[in-house]
Motif scaffolding. Sequence first.
Motif, PDB file in Angstrom:
ATOM      1  N   SER A 129       0.727  -1.244  -0.036  1.00  0.00           N
ATOM      2  CA  SER A 129      -0.094   0.082  -0.127  1.00  0.00           C
ATOM      3  C   SER A 129       0.955   1.186   0.210  1.00  0.00           C
ATOM      4  O   SER A 129       1.469   1.441   1.022  1.00  0.00           O
ATOM      5  N   ILE A 130       0.808   1.843  -1.188  1.00  0.00           N
ATOM      6  CA  ILE A 130       1.812   3.347  -1.219  1.00  0.00           C
ATOM      7  C   ILE A 130       0.916   4.351  -1.113  1.00  0.00           C
ATOM      8  O   ILE A 130       0.002   4.625  -1.801  1.00  0.00           O
ATOM      9  N   PHE A 151       3.219  -1.047   4.051  1.00  0.00           N
ATOM     10  CA  PHE A 151       2.572   0.455   3.965  1.00  0.00           C
ATOM     11  C   PHE A 151       4.173   1.361   3.776  1.00  0.00           C
ATOM     12  O   PHE A 151       5.030   1.174   4.437  1.00  0.00           O
ATOM     13  N   VAL A 152       3.940   1.990   2.549  1.00  0.00           N
ATOM     14  CA  VAL A 152       4.975   2.785   2.152  1.00  0.00           C
ATOM     15  C   VAL A 152       4.399   4.405   2.150  1.00  0.00           C
ATOM     16  O   VAL A 152       3.539   4.618   1.386  1.00  0.00           O
ATOM     17  N   HIS A 153       5.231   5.234   2.887  1.00  0.00           N
ATOM     18  CA  HIS A 153       4.691   6.660   2.647  1.00  0.00           C
ATOM     19  C   HIS A 153       5.718   7.739   2.728  1.00  0.00           C
ATOM     20  O   HIS A 153       6.815   7.400   3.452  1.00  0.00           O
ATOM     21  N   GLY A 154       5.684   8.887   2.529  1.00  0.00           N
ATOM     22  CA  GLY A 154       6.791   9.858   2.506  1.00  0.00           C
ATOM     23  C   GLY A 154       6.627  10.719   3.650  1.00  0.00           C
ATOM     24  O   GLY A 154       5.360  11.181   4.160  1.00  0.00           O
ATOM     25  N   ASP A 155       7.453  11.258   4.606  1.00  0.00           N
ATOM     26  CA  ASP A 155       7.384  11.975   5.405  1.00  0.00           C
ATOM     27  C   ASP A 155       7.191  13.505   5.258  1.00  0.00           C
ATOM     28  O   ASP A 155       6.804  14.444   6.072  1.00  0.00           O
ATOM     29  N   GLN A 156       7.010  13.695   3.907  1.00  0.00           N
ATOM     30  CA  GLN A 156       6.654  15.130   3.517  1.00  0.00           C
ATOM     31  C   GLN A 156       5.332  15.145   2.693  1.00  0.00           C
ATOM     32  O   GLN A 156       5.147  15.876   1.808  1.00  0.00           O
ATOM     33  N   ASP A 157       4.667  13.999   2.916  1.00  0.00           N
ATOM     34  CA  ASP A 157       3.331  13.993   2.264  1.00  0.00           C
ATOM     35  C   ASP A 157       2.333  14.934   2.780  1.00  0.00           C
ATOM     36  O   ASP A 157       1.862  14.695   3.811  1.00  0.00           O
ATOM     37  N   ARG A 158       1.895  15.847   2.073  1.00  0.00           N
ATOM     38  CA  ARG A 158       0.851  16.797   2.496  1.00  0.00           C
ATOM     39  C   ARG A 158      -0.482  16.422   1.927  1.00  0.00           C
ATOM     40  O   ARG A 158      -1.529  16.915   2.461  1.00  0.00           O
ATOM     41  N   ASN A 189       7.374  13.404  -1.064  1.00  0.00           N
ATOM     42  CA  ASN A 189       5.976  13.814  -0.967  1.00  0.00           C
ATOM     43  C   ASN A 189       5.143  12.656  -1.362  1.00  0.00           C
ATOM     44  O   ASN A 189       5.457  11.643  -1.540  1.00  0.00           O
ATOM     45  N   HIS A 190       3.824  13.095  -1.556  1.00  0.00           N
ATOM     46  CA  HIS A 190       2.871  12.158  -1.997  1.00  0.00           C
ATOM     47  C   HIS A 190       2.934  11.412  -3.377  1.00  0.00           C
ATOM     48  O   HIS A 190       2.639  10.515  -3.431  1.00  0.00           O
ATOM     49  N   PHE A 191       3.777  12.152  -4.123  1.00  0.00           N
ATOM     50  CA  PHE A 191       3.806  11.821  -5.518  1.00  0.00           C
ATOM     51  C   PHE A 191       5.401  11.037  -5.396  1.00  0.00           C
ATOM     52  O   PHE A 191       5.950  10.385  -6.551  1.00  0.00           O
TER      53      PHE A 191
END
Length: 233
Positions: A129-130, A151-158, A189-191
Amino acid sequence: MPEVIFSGPAGRLEGRYHPAKTRRAPIALILHPHPQFGGTMNNQIVYNLYYAFLNRGFSVLRFNFRGVGRSQGAFDHGSGELSDAASALDWAQSLNPDARACWIAGVSFGAWIGMQLLMRRPEVEGFISIAPPANRFDFSFLAPCPSSGLFVHGDQDRVAPMKDVQILIEKLKTQRGIVIDQAVIPGANHFFENRVDELLVEVNTYLDKRLGPVAEKTAPAAQLPAPDGEDAA
């Protein structure tokens, strides 16, 4: 990477499908970001997830949700897209009736759809899950989550802030019988702009742990397409 057209609930669905070379190989279904914000099956992360599973001997399918590319129909706020994903998995399973298992991977909106699908399909043994948009969509249906995954996500995802994703992950980690792994990409970020390589390292490390290392890669990095337009979820 053969182009395929198969029937969905709202008409034909356009996809790319690559069969495995061995019988009883598992199936992987890859789901793209939000259709109304530029998400397609040619999203760079979707493309790379496709090959991550292909390189591990899976039969792999990625496709355009209804209303995207040559797929018929119109955006249906998630309900129709879940039906599309179920039809896609049915189609892949019809070609691989002896498949021993299935994995689902999704990016953003596709992660939300993918997690709903795995709740309905007991044969799904793993997920990736990205950037799940836990602040925008309801993930409370994961009660309990039936499969282990990453789960993978970025710490700058707004778009999908890490704090909301973290709440979801901590809740899932309390469940027995599954193991939830998490990877946070610094500066992403989110992308995952300029951070796709780091994302892929985490994904492949996790797949190596669950499935074993890759013997031979199918697609060199030089074949990567340009990313899609930015998706909001």
